[in-house]
Design an enzyme around this catalytic site. Sequence first.
Site, PDB file in Angstrom:
ATOM      1  N   GLY A 128     -85.105  75.223  69.886  1.00 43.82           N
ATOM      2  CA  GLY A 128     -85.763  76.013  68.972  1.00 43.82           C
ATOM      3  C   GLY A 128     -85.595  75.577  67.378  1.00 43.82           C
ATOM      4  N   SER A 195     -80.063  83.974  65.987  1.00 45.97           N
ATOM      5  CA  SER A 195     -81.001  83.099  66.105  1.00 45.97           C
ATOM      6  C   SER A 195     -82.219  83.521  67.082  1.00 45.97           C
ATOM      7  CB  SER A 195     -80.606  81.749  66.555  1.00 45.97           C
ATOM      8  OG  SER A 195     -80.051  81.902  67.881  1.00 45.97           O
ATOM      9  N   PHE A 196     -81.993  84.738  67.439  1.00 52.12           N
ATOM     10  CA  PHE A 196     -83.019  85.082  68.738  1.00 52.12           C
ATOM     11  C   PHE A 196     -84.364  84.936  68.640  1.00 52.12           C
ATOM     12  CE2 PHE A 196     -85.631  88.937  70.082  1.00 52.12           C
ATOM     13  CZ  PHE A 196     -85.534  88.821  71.503  1.00 52.12           C
ATOM     14  N   ARG A 208     -73.094  77.598  74.455  1.00 51.74           N
ATOM     15  CA  ARG A 208     -72.344  78.665  74.758  1.00 51.74           C
ATOM     16  C   ARG A 208     -72.398  79.801  73.698  1.00 51.74           C
ATOM     17  NH1 ARG A 208     -69.210  78.119  78.628  1.00 51.74           N
ATOM     18  NH2 ARG A 208     -67.373  77.001  79.101  1.00 51.74           N
ATOM     19  N   GLY A 259     -76.311  68.965  75.022  1.00 48.67           N
ATOM     20  CA  GLY A 259     -77.407  67.957  75.176  1.00 48.67           C
ATOM     21  C   GLY A 259     -76.687  66.584  75.135  1.00 48.67           C
ATOM     22  N   GLY A 262     -76.716  65.861  79.530  1.00 51.13           N
ATOM     23  CA  GLY A 262     -77.905  66.084  80.167  1.00 51.13           C
ATOM     24  C   GLY A 262     -78.821  67.006  79.457  1.00 51.13           C
ATOM     25  N   ILE A 264     -80.727  70.338  79.922  1.00 46.77           N
ATOM     26  CA  ILE A 264     -80.934  71.740  80.613  1.00 46.77           C
ATOM     27  C   ILE A 264     -82.405  71.957  80.730  1.00 46.77           C
ATOM     28  CG2 ILE A 264     -80.422  74.015  80.943  1.00 46.77           C
ATOM     29  CD1 ILE A 264     -77.918  73.320  79.456  1.00 46.77           C
ATOM     30  N   TYR A 447     -66.317  86.279  61.445  1.00 42.39           N
ATOM     31  CA  TYR A 447     -67.557  85.821  61.061  1.00 42.39           C
ATOM     32  C   TYR A 447     -67.409  85.913  59.603  1.00 42.39           C
ATOM     33  CZ  TYR A 447     -72.405  84.407  61.166  1.00 42.39           C
ATOM     34  OH  TYR A 447     -73.659  83.754  61.032  1.00 42.39           O
TER      35      TYR A 447
END
Length: 526
Positions: A128, A195-196, A208, A259, A262, A264, A447
Amino acid sequence: MQWDAWGAPEKHKILSDGIKGLLQQALGVTIREPSDRAADDVVLAPSALSDQQVAALAGIVGEQFCSTAHSDRLLRSGGKSTLDLLRRRSTEPQNAPDAVVTPGTDDEVADVLRYCADHGIAVVPFGGGTSVVGGLDPVRDRFDAVVSLDLRRFDALIDLDADSGIATLGAGVTGPLAEELLGAHGFSLGHFPQSFMFATIGGFAATRSSGQASAGYGRFEDMVQGLRVVTPTGTLDTGRAPASAAGPDLGELFVGSEGTLGVITRVRVRVHAVPDTTVREGWSFPDFETGAAALRALRQEGAVPTVLRLSDEGETAVNLATTDKIGEETVTGGCLAITTFEGTAEHTAERTAEARAVLVAHGGTSLGEAPGNGWEHGRFDAPYLRDSLLDAGALCETLETATTWGNLAALRTAVTTALTESLAGQGTPPLVLCHISHTYPTGASLYFTVVSAQAEDPIEQWRKAKTAAGDAIIAAGGTITHHHAVGVDHRPWMRDEIGDLGVAILRAVKDAVDPAGILNPGKLIP
């Protein structure tokens, strides 16, 4: 998303007079007008791929799915961190992938990886585009060229096992599309990071990710039941059963691998029935320490809401906790907490009553449903405010960490001090805000949001502050990242985080699955 900002242009936030006044009076920001620079004006280095290489890649995925166009390369030239956006605003030539390749099958992914390994071309998997830690930077490392491997064609609900509550989704399915596809069958994934709206299922697994409803549904790795990962040396499927003692869980090697090991292409995830009832409630605590103790009690006593978060005094005061009327209304004193319960009406009522009793016993005062509804309404919109602040001449960025409950206060103090001291050179101290975004029985995340006047070189200004904060996190016993991932930005602290042996283990796995080293070089692994 926009090439030089977060998200959709129609969501752009106009700074109110209240926010402008706060920037000028409290932080010494000289308000300026945003640039009207067009994407076509951005200078990109010419593609380093030969015509033969472009033709070969197009032969694998189809001509329409292999592009060296300026607009396609620019849109995949990085993520959406403050450093990314500051670079987009620069008039200097921009680094970008040499081509964008968009495969549609696992075999096409495998063929692209084999071709790139044979011809020394780096590959950056792209979902995204929401990375905020340099995870999408088109780093060439020792290679002459780099391509962006866009996974947007992997956008289907492949399978739904309603009896088991397991869905198999393509890696390119976005958060909203996942909820739409599952919702048609009465199910929800329940993973809602900030970030949905744009991030993808593959990206959630690769980084994660942890969503805002993690208290109730868990982090994304808790939801993952299995993966399909395509590597330059072969394809791996993980997760044959809900649990297994057949050696170490190989899927864990790829969840969080960013990444580098591999690509996904599909993810099997745990899903749940769409909840019948949702109850949101705001809570006020006299100070952050009291609120944190209440959240700890709630977690350890098992009365866990779906959403559980606590803003400090500063974040509460400027209304950033709800992103509603930021800077327009002054809130004096106290810290705002948000709880959300979901499920059947009966179960929700029982859990809500239990949680209320715990929160009241630990100094909380209920504010009713309005604060929770306000937070829910704007929970994905904070990055739009950052865009406007950067345009106006302020420096704005976030960072996160986590630690045990016993170390939480010390870590918060250490990071706040590091950020304040490193950004103090602009004449007025920065605004450093903090909230607890995720909780566990043994600890919680912190945060931080930082706002300061921009220096003459804001990129170097933030790098200095980020280095100070990272050093403080490690020295104070926190993790260098709780859910933003490692990428380029956190890689300098990975050896501190996992030790020399940990680095050697990651490198050994990398050598086994990617011996040519083409996959997302310069990220994660020191």
